[in-house]
Design a protein around this motif. Structure first.
Motif, mmCIF file in Angstrom:
data_model
loop_
_atom_site.group_PDB
_atom_site.id
_atom_site.type_symbol
_atom_site.label_atom_id
_atom_site.label_comp_id
_atom_site.label_asym_id
_atom_site.label_seq_id
_atom_site.Cartn_x
_atom_site.Cartn_y
_atom_site.Cartn_z
ATOM 1 N N THR A 147 -11.937 8.928 9.832
ATOM 2 C CA THR A 147 -11.589 8.278 8.575
ATOM 3 C C THR A 147 -12.579 7.157 8.297
ATOM 4 O OG1 THR A 147 -9.242 8.816 8.785
ATOM 5 C CG2 THR A 147 -9.803 7.019 7.312
ATOM 6 N N THR A 149 -14.032 4.089 5.293
ATOM 7 C CA THR A 149 -13.722 3.260 4.131
ATOM 8 C C THR A 149 -15.016 2.898 3.433
ATOM 9 O OG1 THR A 149 -12.543 1.273 3.356
ATOM 10 C CG2 THR A 149 -13.840 1.065 5.384
ATOM 11 N N GLN A 153 -13.801 -1.741 1.071
ATOM 12 C CA GLN A 153 -12.542 -1.404 1.730
ATOM 13 C C GLN A 153 -11.419 -1.170 0.724
ATOM 14 O OE1 GLN A 153 -11.476 -3.993 5.006
ATOM 15 N NE2 GLN A 153 -13.277 -3.383 6.170
ATOM 16 N N TYR A 155 -11.139 1.970 -0.781
ATOM 17 C CA TYR A 155 -10.805 3.379 -0.661
ATOM 18 C C TYR A 155 -10.928 3.827 0.790
ATOM 19 C CZ TYR A 155 -12.365 2.672 -5.472
ATOM 20 O OH TYR A 155 -12.570 2.168 -6.729
ATOM 21 N N VAL A 156 -10.169 4.844 1.125
ATOM 22 C CA VAL A 156 -10.238 5.448 2.466
ATOM 23 C C VAL A 156 -10.353 6.960 2.309
ATOM 24 C CG1 VAL A 156 -9.124 3.656 3.839
ATOM 25 C CG2 VAL A 156 -7.713 5.278 2.551
ATOM 26 N N ALA A 200 -7.748 -0.030 7.945
ATOM 27 C CA ALA A 200 -7.524 -0.029 6.498
ATOM 28 C C ALA A 200 -6.840 1.244 6.032
ATOM 29 C CB ALA A 200 -8.862 -0.203 5.776
ATOM 30 N N ALA A 201 -6.761 2.227 6.908
ATOM 31 C CA ALA A 201 -6.169 3.521 6.531
ATOM 32 C C ALA A 201 -4.743 3.695 7.034
ATOM 33 C CB ALA A 201 -7.032 4.656 7.066
ATOM 34 N N PHE A 204 -2.398 5.205 4.623
ATOM 35 C CA PHE A 204 -2.957 6.378 3.950
ATOM 36 C C PHE A 204 -2.181 7.617 4.397
ATOM 37 C CE2 PHE A 204 -7.063 9.106 3.448
ATOM 38 C CZ PHE A 204 -6.624 9.580 2.224
ATOM 39 N N TRP A 230 -6.403 5.415 -2.071
ATOM 40 C CA TRP A 230 -6.580 3.972 -2.094
ATOM 41 C C TRP A 230 -6.142 3.359 -0.761
ATOM 42 C CZ3 TRP A 230 -5.300 6.500 -6.636
ATOM 43 C CH2 TRP A 230 -6.118 6.227 -7.744
ATOM 44 N N ALA A 231 -6.800 2.287 -0.392
ATOM 45 C CA ALA A 231 -6.485 1.637 0.881
ATOM 46 C C ALA A 231 -5.227 0.772 0.796
ATOM 47 C CB ALA A 231 -7.668 0.775 1.322
#
Length: 287
Positions: A147, A149, A153, A155-156, A200-201, A204, A230-231
């Protein structure tokens, strides 16, 4: 191959013509300079014919050998590609940083940073149920995922490589089905993200998927894909295929945010890296 050739008797089966002045004549009116020349010329002509036919035969035989070798080489390359998931270091297939020159909306540059790598696993928890059913005919040897970003940061994106158990015919059949039935555009056939905790994910999940892409390779037993969102964990009611989200003028939230570009851009670059190793297996010399 065996080749034979015969030549007629000069002067009887075909005329013999000379433009040189004879150096005297024998009792039968023949130029003495011709006596003794006919046989060597006939032998030379026959030799040329045999040589020419031999070269043609050699070329034909050589082409057969090359064709056979090509088929064998392609099969060997396909088979070798199935082991790349454990033969190539993770940093080579999923680099810590991926540069996406011109990969963003309007040709903007992108930079993606890897934030998590999933252990190599099976496929039980990686796809929506219907997609898992569609992929079942090719089997699941191993699945590797990572994964990323973006630089902000915001989007993931999870990118994955599914190494199947299929032969070339099986992969070709699956690729044809995806193409003819447009399976890569159905919102009930999505890959799941890898939401690593502490990154950050971590938010998700399945409801955060905004855009995705799936590619079935036919020169290797691999299905590559990417899914983006989106993160901040916001939910998405209608995911959009990357191919549609990238179209100029698209107005969906995924398209406006460039999430189609995120998914397609990363998927393309990871697949290119994989293909470098597929080509490498074709050019390796046997030990």
């Amino acid at each position: 191959m065996s080749w034979t050739a015969s030549a007629g008797t000069p002067g009887r089966d075909r005329p013999v013509v000379t433009f040189g002045e004879p150096e005297g004549y024998d009792e039968r009116g023949r130029g003495r300079s011709l006596i003794g020349r006919v046989a060597p010329r006939t032998a030379a002509a026959a030799a040329c014919m045999v040589l020419g036919l031999g070269l043609i035969g050699g070329a034909v035989t050589g082409s057969w050998l090359l064709d056979d070798g090509g088929d064998t080489g392609a099969a060997s390359t396909f088979s070798s590609a199935g082991g790349l998931w454990h033969n190539v270091p993770v940093d080579e297939l999923f680099p810590p940083t991926v540069q996406g020159t011109g990969a963003g909306p309007g040709g903007a540059d992108r930079t993606w940073t890897r934030i998590a790598v999933a252990p190599a696993t099976g496929c039980a928890d990686a796809f929506d149920p219907l997609l898992r059913k569609v992929l079942a005919p090719v089997g699941c040897q191993r699945l590797i995922r990572a994964t990323y970003t973006d630089a902000t940061q915001s989007y993931v994106t999870t990118v994955g490589l599914l190494f199947t158990k299929a032969d070339p015919a099986g992969m070709t059949a699956l690729a044809k089905r995806f193409q003819t039935e447009h399976l890569d555009r159905r919102t009930d056939l999505l890959p799941l993200p890898y939401a690593a905790k502490g990154t950050a994910a971590e938010r998700f999940g399945a409801h955060q998927r905004a855009s995705w892409t799936i590619s079935v390779l036919t020169d290797a037993p691999v299905v590559s894909y990417a899914v983006s969102g989106w993160a901040d964990g916001r939910t998405v009611d209608s995911p959009q295929p990357a191919a549609d989200a990238e179209v100029s003028g698209a107005t969906t939230p995924a398209a406006q945010a460039g999430l189609g570009n995120e998914a397609q851009g990363l998927a393309d670059r990871v697949e290119r890296r994989l293909r470098q190793y597929i080509v490498g297996t074709a050019t390796e010399k046997p030990s």
